[in-house]
Design an enzyme around this catalytic site. Structure first.
Site, PDB file in Angstrom:
ATOM      1  N   ILE A 236       0.830  -1.198   0.000  1.00 47.95           N
ATOM      2  CA  ILE A 236       0.000   0.000   0.000  1.00 47.95           C
ATOM      3  C   ILE A 236       0.868   1.253   0.000  1.00 47.95           C
ATOM      4  O   ILE A 236       1.851   1.331   0.727  1.00 47.95           O
ATOM      5  CB  ILE A 236      -0.931  -0.009   1.227  1.00 47.95           C
ATOM      6  CG1 ILE A 236      -1.816  -1.263   1.218  1.00 47.95           C
ATOM      7  CG2 ILE A 236      -1.791   1.245   1.284  1.00 47.95           C
ATOM      8  CD1 ILE A 236      -2.594  -1.494   2.493  1.00 47.95           C
ATOM      9  N   SER A 237       0.489   2.248  -0.813  1.00 50.78           N
ATOM     10  CA  SER A 237       1.203   3.522  -0.932  1.00 50.78           C
ATOM     11  C   SER A 237       2.624   3.265  -1.424  1.00 50.78           C
ATOM     12  O   SER A 237       2.804   2.626  -2.464  1.00 50.78           O
ATOM     13  CB  SER A 237       1.178   4.257   0.417  1.00 50.78           C
ATOM     14  OG  SER A 237       1.698   5.570   0.292  1.00 50.78           O
ATOM     15  N   MET A 238       3.655   3.716  -0.712  1.00 49.31           N
ATOM     16  CA  MET A 238       5.025   3.393  -1.117  1.00 49.31           C
ATOM     17  C   MET A 238       5.231   1.880  -1.173  1.00 49.31           C
ATOM     18  O   MET A 238       6.102   1.374  -1.877  1.00 49.31           O
ATOM     19  CB  MET A 238       6.014   4.015  -0.145  1.00 49.31           C
ATOM     20  CG  MET A 238       7.473   3.715  -0.431  1.00 49.31           C
ATOM     21  SD  MET A 238       8.521   4.461   0.827  1.00 49.31           S
ATOM     22  CE  MET A 238       9.970   3.414   0.724  1.00 49.31           C
ATOM     23  N   GLY A 240       3.541   0.075  -2.785  1.00 45.58           N
ATOM     24  CA  GLY A 240       3.348  -0.298  -4.173  1.00 45.58           C
ATOM     25  C   GLY A 240       4.668  -0.510  -4.897  1.00 45.58           C
ATOM     26  O   GLY A 240       4.761  -1.355  -5.787  1.00 45.58           O
ATOM     27  N   HIS A 382      -5.049  10.126  -2.375  1.00 43.77           N
ATOM     28  CA  HIS A 382      -3.979   9.128  -2.259  1.00 43.77           C
ATOM     29  C   HIS A 382      -4.502   7.849  -1.610  1.00 43.77           C
ATOM     30  O   HIS A 382      -5.135   7.876  -0.557  1.00 43.77           O
ATOM     31  CB  HIS A 382      -2.842   9.709  -1.427  1.00 43.77           C
ATOM     32  CG  HIS A 382      -1.697   8.777  -1.220  1.00 43.77           C
ATOM     33  ND1 HIS A 382      -0.979   8.230  -2.259  1.00 43.77           N
ATOM     34  CD2 HIS A 382      -1.152   8.272  -0.080  1.00 43.77           C
ATOM     35  CE1 HIS A 382      -0.034   7.446  -1.782  1.00 43.77           C
ATOM     36  NE2 HIS A 382      -0.116   7.443  -0.465  1.00 43.77           N
TER      37      HIS A 382
END
Length: 408
Positions: A236-238, A240, A382
């Protein structure tokens, strides 16, 4: 999308807290009443007001538990956990003792809530390079079975966060929707995250396959729980980027979900900088770069948080070093090594990694799908903050269909 605050950092983080309402990790009135008391742009005010709310809800939980009201206690502990997490979020000095105490209270509340679920959430320690990584194993409630030995092995989702998430937060963003759909779930924190940076002081590493492979090793020891042919990885988020990097090397992963993908970390930073500053970076002018960022951090909350938190969690000492280190965080040369079916998510107005997920999708040569979440859907922020139902629908429908094809 703006929620109460005009400051983008404060607005997004408020939406992030409210988003946990979907799985009883927040209550809207508690969140808004807290926001009304916060001085916008003031990190200290943010901490103090969320801490007040967390302590109050923590007290409700303790009182309910003492009186035998386990459902009320469980729900209040979940909310208190989230509010303590929020209170700690903008404490950006690693030496601030409140980081440990506030984060510790968040973990404590989640642990108490975890014990009140059926079956209880199982805290785990995953062997990793001479130490362990903290995690939770969430098992589907197999009602009707006399024991766990009779429970079927299930498809299992392994999930981790990114730049600033915590282990406990992964319950609402990964484990809860997985359990509802019949998946077991294993969540963990790796280097640079949660307790691994706060307690163990192990910073981020770009070669995340060295983190995920031990987690898969651990998952495969759970022979009564985990179907080894149906292991999914979600970052999730970074995360990714981290999950994509891992999937390029760890081929026991059957499918991969990039909950907002990142193609190249340096490109993310470079695209947001003025040309003159970018030139100074590329020319190696450390003093100029660090001086400019010191000035920017005084006026921009997003830059202030990202730079301070980034230096702490990577173990670096200056903005210049942090920017140069971002060059390691890329899948430019390894995207073609991802062999498993991969889902890439992108939010239309994401200002953290704009345009990056589509670049990831275009570079993939495996079976793949790309989903863009839009403003019309209320999912443009985001990681689709505030649109958990829609995110889960699309993620898990794809996961169901992909595993079904694998079985056919």
């Amino acid at each position: 999308m703006k929620i109460f605050f005009q400051d983008p950092t404060f607005s997004l983080q408020l939406l992030r807290v409210i988003g946990e309402t979907y799985y009883k990790g927040a209550d809207i009135g508690e969140c808004l009443s807290t926001a009304y008391r916060i001085k916008e742009g003031d990190f200290e005010s943010w901490h103090q007001e969320w801490l007040k709310t967390a302590k109050r809800v923590n007290k409700y939980a303790d009182e309910s538990l003492a009186a035998g009201h386990t459902v009320s206690a469980r729900e209040a502990y979940l909310r208190a956990c989230n509010y303590y997490r929020a209170a700690e979020f903008l404490l950006i000095d690693p030496a601030d003792p409140r980081i440990q105490t506030t984060w510790g209270k968040s973990k404590e509340c989640f642990s108490k809530a975890a014990d009140l679920f059926s079956p209880p959430f199982e805290p785990i320690e995953i062997p990793y390079e001479g130490t362990t990584l903290p995690g939770y194993f969430y098992r589907v409630d197999n009602k009707g079975n006399n024991s766990n030995r009779n429970a079927p092995r299930r498809p299992t989702l392994i999930a981790h966060g990114g730049f600033d998430s915590t282990l406990e937060e992964l319950y609402t963003s990964a484990a809860a929707p997985a359990l509802e759909r019949g998946y077991n779930c294993l969540t963990f924190e790796g280097p640079g995250q949660g307790g691994v940076i706060r307690k163990q002081k192990i910073p981020f590493r770009y070669d995340w396959e060295k983190v995920v492979s031990p987690v898969v090793d651990y998952a495969l020891t759970r022979t009564q729980d985990v179907d080894p042919k149906h292991i999914a990885l979600m970052g999730i988020s970074m995360g990714g980027y981290l999950a994509a990097r891992a999937a390029a090397f760890e081929h026991r992963i059957a499918v991969c979900i990039l909950y907002n993908g990142i193609f190249d970390g340096y490109d993310v930073l470079a695209s947001s900088l003025p040309k003159s500053l970018l030139t100074a970076i590329e020319n190696g002018n450390r003093e100029i770069v660090n001086t400019v960022f010191d000035i920017l951090m005084d006026s921009d909350t997003n830059i202030k948080f990202n730079m301070k938190h980034g230096m702490w969690t990577t173990g670096l000492s200056s903005p210049f070093e942090l920017i140069m280190n971002s060059k390691y965080y890329t899948i430019k040369d390894i995207a073609h090594d991802i062999k498993c079916p991969t889902l890439v998510l992108e939010a239309e107005k994401d200002d953290s990694f704009p345009g990056q997920p589509k670049k990831v999708y275009d570079a993939l040569t495996c079976q793949k799908k790309y989903i863009l979440f839009t403003s019309e859907e209320g999912a443009e922020e985001h990681c689709q903050c505030g649109a958990l139902a829609l995110s889960n629908q699309r993620i898990f429908d794809w996961l169901d269909e992909t595993f079904a094809k694998r079985n056919s």
